[in-house]
Design a protein around this motif. Sequence first.
Motif, PDB file in Angstrom:
ATOM      1  N   PHE A  14      12.811  -2.282 -68.065  1.00 48.95           N
ATOM      2  CA  PHE A  14      13.432  -1.885 -66.800  1.00 48.95           C
ATOM      3  C   PHE A  14      14.837  -2.452 -66.679  1.00 48.95           C
ATOM      4  O   PHE A  14      15.730  -1.822 -66.132  1.00 48.95           O
ATOM      5  N   TYR A  15      15.033  -3.665 -67.210  1.00 50.92           N
ATOM      6  CA  TYR A  15      16.311  -4.350 -67.007  1.00 50.92           C
ATOM      7  C   TYR A  15      17.254  -4.140 -68.184  1.00 50.92           C
ATOM      8  O   TYR A  15      16.827  -4.145 -69.337  1.00 50.92           O
ATOM      9  N   VAL A  24       8.312  -4.402 -67.724  1.00 53.39           N
ATOM     10  CA  VAL A  24       9.348  -5.174 -67.024  1.00 53.39           C
ATOM     11  C   VAL A  24      10.602  -5.271 -67.890  1.00 53.39           C
ATOM     12  O   VAL A  24      11.716  -5.041 -67.427  1.00 53.39           O
ATOM     13  N   GLY A  38      12.065  -4.088 -60.875  1.00 46.35           N
ATOM     14  CA  GLY A  38      12.811  -4.136 -59.628  1.00 46.35           C
ATOM     15  C   GLY A  38      12.862  -2.800 -58.922  1.00 46.35           C
ATOM     16  O   GLY A  38      13.901  -2.154 -58.863  1.00 46.35           O
ATOM     17  N   LYS A  80       8.447  -8.646 -61.395  1.00 47.24           N
ATOM     18  CA  LYS A  80       8.013  -7.261 -61.597  1.00 47.24           C
ATOM     19  C   LYS A  80       9.215  -6.377 -61.860  1.00 47.24           C
ATOM     20  O   LYS A  80      10.361  -6.828 -61.790  1.00 47.24           O
ATOM     21  N   HIS A 133      10.916  -7.880 -55.617  1.00 52.62           N
ATOM     22  CA  HIS A 133      10.036  -7.580 -56.751  1.00 52.62           C
ATOM     23  C   HIS A 133      10.550  -8.237 -58.024  1.00 52.62           C
ATOM     24  O   HIS A 133       9.785  -8.733 -58.844  1.00 52.62           O
ATOM     25  N   SER A 134      11.851  -8.244 -58.178  1.00 54.32           N
ATOM     26  CA  SER A 134      12.435  -8.818 -59.386  1.00 54.32           C
ATOM     27  C   SER A 134      12.171 -10.325 -59.442  1.00 54.32           C
ATOM     28  O   SER A 134      11.824 -10.857 -60.495  1.00 54.32           O
ATOM     29  N   ILE A 135      12.310 -11.006 -58.312  1.00 54.37           N
ATOM     30  CA  ILE A 135      12.031 -12.459 -58.304  1.00 54.37           C
ATOM     31  C   ILE A 135      10.555 -12.712 -58.589  1.00 54.37           C
ATOM     32  O   ILE A 135      10.185 -13.683 -59.229  1.00 54.37           O
ATOM     33  N   GLU A 136       9.704 -11.804 -58.134  1.00 53.45           N
ATOM     34  CA  GLU A 136       8.262 -11.967 -58.378  1.00 53.45           C
ATOM     35  C   GLU A 136       7.886 -11.669 -59.826  1.00 53.45           C
ATOM     36  O   GLU A 136       6.728 -11.787 -60.206  1.00 53.45           O
ATOM     37  N   ARG A 164       3.319 -15.017 -62.723  1.00 54.94           N
ATOM     38  CA  ARG A 164       4.113 -13.819 -62.952  1.00 54.94           C
ATOM     39  C   ARG A 164       5.606 -14.022 -62.676  1.00 54.94           C
ATOM     40  O   ARG A 164       6.458 -13.489 -63.378  1.00 54.94           O
ATOM     41  N   ASP A 165       5.936 -14.841 -61.675  1.00 55.03           N
ATOM     42  CA  ASP A 165       7.354 -14.964 -61.324  1.00 55.03           C
ATOM     43  C   ASP A 165       8.160 -15.723 -62.381  1.00 55.03           C
ATOM     44  O   ASP A 165       9.377 -15.765 -62.313  1.00 55.03           O
TER      45      ASP A 165
END
Lengths: 665, 162
Positions: B61-62, B58, A358, A356, A351-354, B19-20
């Motif tokens: 989240f990180y 997103v 994670g 989104k 998901h993170s690579i996509e 998106r990626d």
Amino acid sequence: MKPKLIEAKCCARCWHDADRPCPDLIACLGDGPICHDDETCKQKRRERIAGLRRETLTRPVIFVGMGTCGLAAGAGKTLVAVQAYLSNRKMEADVVEVGCIGLCSAEPLLDVQIPGRTRVCFQEVTEEKVDAVLDAALPGKISADGVLGQHRNDKLAPWPDVPYLDEHPFFAPQTRWVLAHCGLIDPTKIEEKIAHGGYGAFTKALGELSPEKLCDEVEQSGLRGRGGGGFPTGRKWKFALGTKSDHKYLICNADEGDPGAFMDRAVIEGDPHRLLEGIAIAAYAIGADKAYIYIRAEYPLAIERLKLAIAQARGYGLLGENILGSGFDLEVVIKQGAGAFVCGEETALIHSIEGKRGMPRPRPPFPAVRGLFDKPTIINNVETLANVPGIVQNGAEWFASVGTDTSKGTKVFALSGKVSRTGLAEVAMGTTIRQIVFDIGGGISDGKAYKAVQIGGPSGGCIPESELDIEVDYESLKTVGAIMGSGGLVVMDEDTCMVDVAKFFMDFIQRESCGKCVPCREGTRRMLEILQRITRGRRNETDMDALERFQGVMYLNRLAEVIQDTSLCGLGQTAPNPVLSTLRWFRDEYEAHIYERRCPAGVCKELLYYRIDADLCKGCGLCAKKCPADAIMGARKSPYYILPDKCIGCGTCAEVCRFGAVVVE
Amino acid sequence: MVSSIEIQSILEKHPGARRDSLIPILQEVQEKDGYLSREAIVRIGAHLGLPASKIFGVATFYNQFRFQPQGRFHIQVCRGTACHVKGSARVLDAIEQALEVASGQTTRDGMFSLEVVACMGACGLAPVINVNGDFFAGVAPDEVKKILDTYRRKAADEAQTN
């Protein structure tokens, strides 16, 4: 300047070029030429390789260990000092920045090799020691002083009074396969790697082995996932190989999130081509045309080395389209992680690579069937992939000859904490924890007593003294409530409080929980609260708090079971392990915290009580002045005293007292 | 603060981005600017055809992403297991006391910002802190003041020469 290895043709008969790649390129460069038989050509090639292996030096070489740990210890300043030394004296020597040899506690490491003699490694060469070391070493006056050891090399004359590096207690018990070249070769030069046999396994796989055979070989070797799970790598590859799809992906998981583990970083910094070769072989085995390396943004040096390595491999035609004329295409892309522990979980990583959040998703479908962009995807850890070239080169039997019944090969451990020698140790499976901590690590530092070693990071557990003789193996570690994990080994001594350690891990886990499933999100937080109550002092406690504390203690085990049984992903399912494991082996410490309200190791601040020794107190009043709670009373020049009811247990008085009169109980 | 031109130049490096590319773009913007401004997030959203709320989702989240400007000197304190066992909690306390900020905050004069990171991978030399890329190994709580002072002096020296 000599031409690059790839451009250095032995004679006009060598036909390799970018448009017409030679399938035997690597073998030819190593022991060629292969397509024609000519002694002068052979001699040319041999000389070139010997030069790259630094067996025929014309001037001295100085190697500085410039891994992240070396840099932290001051290797950057050492390097500047070395360059200044050479330019001041107008001396000719090569200076090479290498990765980490693994012994972090002896950093900064500096190696000197003068023509015709073996390479010698000096320890703790900080900038001010550089002149003295080089003054002695460059004219060839090397004694055992400040020397860690000399590298073994039959082709060069050894130093008579200098011990060998492989006899050093840190290195002697190790079996260095993955780390074989770390810290020895220049990680920024693909030529050196090729001269040391790099990419030989990949070309062998391309030329001789079908993907099916390759998967069989890896399965037979018994290689299992080194990231923690321990799933047989060959079997995993077969799932993806057996799934039909127009695209497949390979992901190398270099998101080394476990606090206390740094082997992936060291491998990438010190020997990036080994990883790339492993990636290329794995991609070929599963039929992937694109590989992602998902690496932590916190490892800037590793990312830099990887980028360079990928560009070099491309330049040799070892990556890209139609690799060495085999028809196999592979593109390798670096993706920087953005800092989320849960992204170590396969589906979260995808998901993170996509692009989104994670967060994991339920499995099945497994990524090997439906993964990145809904295509079959295999995710392997750095160390797993770094093991692959050795297996292909030397065969499954060679690999399986080392290890235990269920766990084959070696494992790299990151040894840290309260141990004399810290660093990276690669040992054969089946080595005991005692050997790792006491022989390789040199035992506990400062003469303290061993208490436990924490293995496997936040999903792992602690190993007490009574279980020290346990052999390292995926299954045996589970019997004591620990896991192999990624291989972080943090050693703890008598000054470490195990309740505090459990609290530390719960704090980490509850922060890193992605929040998708309730048991993990809420459960880990409740668990942390229970531990916080246990370590909280009685000073500010009302009746209700005491009841809540006991209620929490009673439900601790039950809560742990619920989290284990009902969480969605591995992070949640293993989250209670640090608590369960410390509770199992160090119940007495929990009891001391709960019943006696004291911390035996003297770590939990709120459970400490301070008292002023009237005989030692000179009555200076410094403690009373510094006390933030005004809990210290007295008159100058006579002993002061602490009011227990007002004391908040911050420890300031003990820190400021110049006479050691504040006693901690 | 990054001007909109700079954000534009980053976005132009990712034509037709999907998106990626989102996380790499966020990383590049933060690399330039030190943090993600509201404006930057809205513009990235427009470029990718995603609502700003998703981008925020997103980014928050990180751990890597910040939404406040960084201090002149950015201090990272490692809170890995090895560092914890070797007393990083006390080092963090000392820094927080000396700067009078909590982790994640920036001092009022904009000089220092403080961040706690999971692990820097220098466990053999614990406890470790990192100031603008310079590593300090085996830091004791009483050394903190000295380290901070060197940076204060550095800033003062630079101010004088300018």
